[in-house]
Write a protein that holds these residues in place. Structure first.
Motif, PDB file in Angstrom:
ATOM      1  N   ILE A  25       0.575  -1.086  -0.074  1.00 57.02           N
ATOM      2  CA  ILE A  25       0.007   0.142  -0.312  1.00 57.02           C
ATOM      3  C   ILE A  25       1.616   1.333   0.068  1.00 57.02           C
ATOM      4  O   ILE A  25       1.578   1.557   0.736  1.00 57.02           O
ATOM      5  N   ILE A  26       0.750   1.669  -1.590  1.00 54.62           N
ATOM      6  CA  ILE A  26       1.628   2.984  -1.055  1.00 54.62           C
ATOM      7  C   ILE A  26       0.859   4.488  -0.449  1.00 54.62           C
ATOM      8  O   ILE A  26      -0.971   4.709  -1.385  1.00 54.62           O
ATOM      9  N   SER A  27       1.174   5.423   0.809  1.00 53.39           N
ATOM     10  CA  SER A  27       0.234   6.559   0.689  1.00 53.39           C
ATOM     11  C   SER A  27       1.317   7.490   1.551  1.00 53.39           C
ATOM     12  O   SER A  27       2.440   7.468   1.368  1.00 53.39           O
ATOM     13  N   LEU A  34       4.059   1.679   2.574  1.00 53.71           N
ATOM     14  CA  LEU A  34       5.215   2.492   2.194  1.00 53.71           C
ATOM     15  C   LEU A  34       4.149   3.593   2.450  1.00 53.71           C
ATOM     16  O   LEU A  34       3.359   3.754   1.394  1.00 53.71           O
ATOM     17  N   PHE A  35       5.073   4.750   3.463  1.00 58.77           N
ATOM     18  CA  PHE A  35       4.190   5.649   3.081  1.00 58.77           C
ATOM     19  C   PHE A  35       5.833   7.440   3.014  1.00 58.77           C
ATOM     20  O   PHE A  35       6.372   7.303   3.965  1.00 58.77           O
ATOM     21  N   ASP A  76       4.808   0.227   6.778  1.00 56.99           N
ATOM     22  CA  ASP A  76       6.720  -0.660   7.850  1.00 56.99           C
ATOM     23  C   ASP A  76       7.390   0.067   7.090  1.00 56.99           C
ATOM     24  O   ASP A  76       9.142   0.077   7.848  1.00 56.99           O
ATOM     25  N   ALA A  77       6.978   0.924   6.104  1.00 56.99           N
ATOM     26  CA  ALA A  77       8.400   2.223   6.139  1.00 56.99           C
ATOM     27  C   ALA A  77       8.215   3.167   5.872  1.00 56.99           C
ATOM     28  O   ALA A  77       6.894   3.582   5.033  1.00 56.99           O
ATOM     29  N   ILE A  78       9.435   4.374   5.889  1.00 63.51           N
ATOM     30  CA  ILE A  78       8.557   6.148   6.210  1.00 63.51           C
ATOM     31  C   ILE A  78       9.517   6.823   5.545  1.00 63.51           C
ATOM     32  O   ILE A  78      11.116   6.176   5.982  1.00 63.51           O
ATOM     33  N   ARG A 132      15.770   5.322  -6.327  1.00 61.19           N
ATOM     34  CA  ARG A 132      16.710   4.161  -5.898  1.00 61.19           C
ATOM     35  C   ARG A 132      16.013   4.092  -5.011  1.00 61.19           C
ATOM     36  O   ARG A 132      16.513   3.037  -4.595  1.00 61.19           O
ATOM     37  N   HIS A 133      15.965   4.586  -3.696  1.00 59.13           N
ATOM     38  CA  HIS A 133      15.322   4.627  -2.714  1.00 59.13           C
ATOM     39  C   HIS A 133      13.915   3.498  -2.637  1.00 59.13           C
ATOM     40  O   HIS A 133      14.435   2.182  -2.093  1.00 59.13           O
ATOM     41  N   VAL A 134      13.098   3.596  -3.543  1.00 64.47           N
ATOM     42  CA  VAL A 134      12.391   2.680  -3.617  1.00 64.47           C
ATOM     43  C   VAL A 134      12.329   1.451  -3.719  1.00 64.47           C
ATOM     44  O   VAL A 134      11.850   0.067  -3.756  1.00 64.47           O
TER      45      VAL A 134
END
Length: 313
Positions: free
Chosen positions: A35-37, A115-116, A162-164, A177-179
């Motif tokens: 989930i991308i938000s 993924l925030f 889970d990841a900010i 790159r980070h994603v």
């Protein structure tokens, strides 16, 4: 006359049970849901594009209540087993259902990651002013008020992420790159290489990133016993690769392109095409393409070989 029963214990060699026990059965891929938000303007569209480039099935602005139906398409071995969904305040009242739906999915055994994307308020304001688009919550009010309202609306989801990823000081390339590092398997981070042989008489390949001209090598076409063969045949390969300086040239080019590929990977270039040409695309370019591809594979590159013009003559 009574028939003697067949002793099936001798029907198969003794090694068969052991071979079956040792046989490797590949495990099906486990379905993945992301989930991308996050904050509007923080880079959700860019993150979604990165996942799409990595062959994820991406759905933008999906009403959360439809997540259950979407996850029903996911199963081990299915063509849809990695799904990314962008869900944010653009969904209006639908977005309010997101937390409850995620709880229901988890209770049903559907695992997911959140993924925030976040960013400082002043930078979000600058980004919106530069693109001259209204914020989803702005209506007729101030832009900064809309940003504050959104931050309140996504506060619970941010706490469960889970990841900010804070994109305040990131360029679009930094974010990509980070994603990629967060979600991609090691092999997916590699640039995919196509080595293509071609004949100059049929024109340059339109999609070539690098063009190598091997017409400096003596042409096997003029050797009677080699004329009807191709660069796939060992006599032609031996003739081409044993000429003075050819092996040195090929090894040097493999060294050169290997360094370039490392740079492409850093710059997130997913595909590169190396076009190697001779006159007709039958002998020299085919033999050299196969040798270059083999050398790149030995160095760990993902390589496919295409012989564009082989068979045209």
């Amino acid at each position: 006359m009574d028939e003697k029963p067949i002793d099936q214990t001798d029907s198969f060699p003794a090694w068969v049970p052991g071979a079956e026990a040792e046989a490797h059965v590949p495990e099906p891929e486990v379905p993945e849901l992301i989930i991308i938000s996050g904050m509007s303007g923080a880079g959700k569209s860019r993150a979604a594009a990165v996942l799409e480039d990595l062959d994820w099935y991406v759905v933008d602005n999906l009403p959360p209540r439809l997540l259950k139906a979407l996850t029903g398409l996911m199963s081990p071995g299915s063509s849809v087993n990695r799904v990314a969904v962008v869900a944010d305040v653009r969904g209006g009242k639908f977005f309010d259902d997101l937390i409850a739906v995620l709880d229901e999915l988890r209770d049903a055994g559907v695992e997911h990651r959140i993924l925030f994307l976040d960013c400082d308020d002043d930078v979000l304001v600058q980004r919106y002013e530069s693109v001259r688009r209204p914020h989803p919550l702005q209506d007729t009010g101030r832009l900064l008020d809309a940003v504050h309202a959104e931050r309140e609306a996504v506060k619970t989801l941010r706490g469960r992420a889970d990841a900010i990823v804070d994109t305040t000081d990131m360029s679009v390339h930094d974010l990509a790159r980070h994603v990629r590092q967060l979600v991609a398997a090691e092999g997916e981070l590699q640039t995919r290489v196509t080595v293509m042989s071609f004949g100059f008489k049929y024109g340059l390949p339109m999609d070539a990133d690098h063009v190598v001209d091997v017409r400096f090598i003596s042409n096997p076409y003029w050797i009677g016993e080699l004329r009807n063969l191709t660069g796939h045949d060992k006599p032609v390969q031996d003739y081409v690769l044993t000429q003075d300086g050819v092996t040195h040239f090929v090894n040097g080019y493999i060294d050169l392109i290997s360094g370039i590929l490392s740079g492409y990977e850093r710059e997130l270039k997913p595909n590169v095409t190396i076009a190697i040409g001779c006159t007709g695309g039958r002998h020299r370019s085919v033999a050299i393409s196969e040798r270059v591809a083999a050398g790149l594979r030995e160095r760990g590159s993902r390589v496919v070989v295409v012989h564009r013009d082989l068979g045209k003559e």
